[in-house]
Design a protein around this motif. Sequence first.
Motif, short mmCIF file in Angstrom:
data_model
loop_
_atom_site.label_atom_id
_atom_site.label_comp_id
_atom_site.label_asym_id
_atom_site.label_seq_id
_atom_site.Cartn_x
_atom_site.Cartn_y
_atom_site.Cartn_z
N MET A 94 0.84 -1.18 0.00
CA MET A 94 0.00 0.00 0.00
C MET A 94 0.88 1.24 0.00
O MET A 94 1.74 1.42 0.87
CB MET A 94 -0.92 0.02 1.22
CG MET A 94 -1.80 1.25 1.30
SD MET A 94 -2.97 1.38 -0.06
CE MET A 94 -4.14 0.10 0.41
N PHE A 95 0.69 2.08 -0.98
CA PHE A 95 1.44 3.32 -1.08
C PHE A 95 0.80 4.37 -0.16
O PHE A 95 -0.41 4.40 0.01
CB PHE A 95 1.42 3.84 -2.51
CG PHE A 95 2.08 2.94 -3.51
CD1 PHE A 95 1.44 1.79 -3.97
CD2 PHE A 95 3.31 3.25 -4.02
CE1 PHE A 95 2.04 0.97 -4.90
CE2 PHE A 95 3.92 2.43 -4.95
CZ PHE A 95 3.29 1.28 -5.39
N ILE A 110 5.29 13.48 -1.40
CA ILE A 110 6.22 12.42 -1.06
C ILE A 110 5.46 11.11 -1.14
O ILE A 110 4.33 11.00 -0.65
CB ILE A 110 6.79 12.60 0.35
CG1 ILE A 110 7.62 13.89 0.45
CG2 ILE A 110 7.65 11.40 0.74
CD1 ILE A 110 8.00 14.24 1.87
N LEU A 111 6.07 10.12 -1.77
CA LEU A 111 5.46 8.80 -1.86
C LEU A 111 6.25 7.84 -0.98
O LEU A 111 7.47 7.73 -1.10
CB LEU A 111 5.46 8.30 -3.30
CG LEU A 111 4.75 6.96 -3.54
CD1 LEU A 111 3.25 7.11 -3.32
CD2 LEU A 111 5.02 6.45 -4.95
N LYS A 112 5.54 7.14 -0.09
CA LYS A 112 6.17 6.16 0.79
C LYS A 112 5.63 4.78 0.46
O LYS A 112 4.43 4.57 0.36
CB LYS A 112 5.89 6.49 2.26
CG LYS A 112 6.51 5.51 3.24
CD LYS A 112 6.21 5.90 4.67
CE LYS A 112 6.82 4.90 5.66
NZ LYS A 112 6.52 5.26 7.07
N ILE A 113 6.56 3.86 0.28
CA ILE A 113 6.21 2.47 0.00
C ILE A 113 6.74 1.63 1.15
O ILE A 113 7.95 1.63 1.42
CB ILE A 113 6.81 2.01 -1.34
CG1 ILE A 113 6.33 2.94 -2.45
CG2 ILE A 113 6.42 0.57 -1.64
CD1 ILE A 113 7.06 2.75 -3.75
N ILE A 132 15.98 4.46 0.87
CA ILE A 132 15.51 3.15 1.31
C ILE A 132 16.05 2.88 2.70
O ILE A 132 17.25 2.95 2.94
CB ILE A 132 15.95 2.04 0.35
CG1 ILE A 132 15.39 2.32 -1.05
CG2 ILE A 132 15.50 0.68 0.85
CD1 ILE A 132 15.82 1.32 -2.07
N GLY A 133 15.16 2.64 3.61
CA GLY A 133 15.56 2.35 4.96
C GLY A 133 14.35 1.93 5.78
O GLY A 133 13.22 2.28 5.46
N ASN A 134 14.60 1.22 6.87
CA ASN A 134 13.50 0.77 7.72
C ASN A 134 12.44 0.03 6.91
O ASN A 134 11.24 0.18 7.12
CB ASN A 134 12.87 1.95 8.45
CG ASN A 134 13.86 2.67 9.35
OD1 ASN A 134 14.70 2.03 9.97
ND2 ASN A 134 13.76 3.99 9.40
N ASN A 135 12.88 -0.76 5.94
CA ASN A 135 11.99 -1.56 5.11
C ASN A 135 10.96 -0.72 4.36
O ASN A 135 9.84 -1.16 4.10
CB ASN A 135 11.25 -2.61 5.96
CG ASN A 135 12.21 -3.65 6.52
OD1 ASN A 135 13.13 -4.06 5.83
ND2 ASN A 135 11.99 -4.03 7.76
N SER A 136 11.31 0.49 4.00
CA SER A 136 10.42 1.33 3.22
C SER A 136 11.23 2.13 2.21
O SER A 136 12.43 2.31 2.36
CB SER A 136 9.60 2.26 4.11
OG SER A 136 10.46 3.19 4.76
N THR A 173 6.13 10.38 -10.40
CA THR A 173 5.37 9.96 -11.57
C THR A 173 6.19 9.03 -12.46
O THR A 173 5.64 8.09 -13.05
CB THR A 173 4.91 11.18 -12.38
OG1 THR A 173 6.04 12.02 -12.70
CG2 THR A 173 3.91 12.00 -11.59
N GLU A 174 7.49 9.25 -12.55
CA GLU A 174 8.31 8.35 -13.36
C GLU A 174 8.37 6.96 -12.74
O GLU A 174 8.28 5.95 -13.45
CB GLU A 174 9.72 8.92 -13.52
CG GLU A 174 10.56 8.13 -14.51
CD GLU A 174 11.85 8.83 -14.88
OE1 GLU A 174 12.70 8.20 -15.53
OE2 GLU A 174 12.02 10.00 -14.51
N PHE A 175 8.51 6.91 -11.41
CA PHE A 175 8.50 5.62 -10.74
C PHE A 175 7.17 4.92 -10.92
O PHE A 175 7.10 3.72 -11.20
CB PHE A 175 8.79 5.79 -9.25
CG PHE A 175 8.58 4.53 -8.45
CD1 PHE A 175 9.56 3.55 -8.40
CD2 PHE A 175 7.38 4.30 -7.79
CE1 PHE A 175 9.35 2.37 -7.69
CE2 PHE A 175 7.16 3.13 -7.09
CZ PHE A 175 8.15 2.17 -7.04
N LEU A 176 6.08 5.66 -10.76
CA LEU A 176 4.75 5.06 -10.89
C LEU A 176 4.50 4.54 -12.30
O LEU A 176 3.86 3.50 -12.48
CB LEU A 176 3.68 6.08 -10.52
CG LEU A 176 3.61 6.47 -9.04
CD1 LEU A 176 2.60 7.58 -8.83
CD2 LEU A 176 3.28 5.27 -8.18
#
Length: 254
Positions: free
Chosen positions: A10-11, A61-64, A86-90, A100-103
């Motif tokens: 869930m984003f 900001i997008l958090k995954i 990338i850190g703390n499993n996110s 938008t490029e990542f999405l």
Amino acid sequence: KYSQRKGGIMFTLYTIPASHYCEKARWVLEYLKIPFIESKWVPVFHYLNTLQLGVGRTVPILKIPQPMDPAQEIVDGSSDRPTSNIGNNSMIIPDSCAITEFLAKHGKSQALYGVSSADELGKCKARELEVFFGTKLGPATRRVAYYILLLDPVLTANVLTSEVGSIQQYLYKLFSFMIVLFLKKGLSINEASYLRSLARVKEIFQQVDQMLLVDDDEPSSTATISVSVKDPDGAVSKRKAKEFLVGNRLTMAE
């Protein structure tokens, strides 16, 4: 939004109201039907989140919550775009262009950056225009919109506290004067900057007109439509124009 999970991931999209940059990231999530929840904050209050995430002060900001496939963790190799943290499993991705490029990659919809996966020229052009509009048109549009918005305290309160929750709405009432002053100073909002920005918006719109117009005798590989164009003397004529800035479909250029 889109509460049904997709693949267990869930984003979370961190935003503020009245932001066209946040709207762009939100629109792509919805367009690609990617599940996400939105954490919306009053401007200035959003620093409580962005500074904690370690990505400065701007949104979106997008958090995954889980790392994606390694091939998808590379948002952009260019040095002028923020990279994902990338850190703390996110994974945290700041900046609307990077998001938008990542999405587009994650949603397997590279057509947002070109006609097809093989259309490298189209991708470059779409990225180029996206960055141009984001860095030139975006700030000018924001300054024009905020200048008009802040003239009306009631409308300002309604817009800046839209869908942020009762606690933030209450705190805005206590600190609204300081928040408005901060926005005016931080975004350089005054009558002179408003007039300059408004002129800049009109100038860029004229540039877009020229990008879309096609000479009647010019062969075009893209679909065209007939539009009415007014010349400097006020005369109206019919011209051919492309439907899209890049190729024959909607891309991130639009």
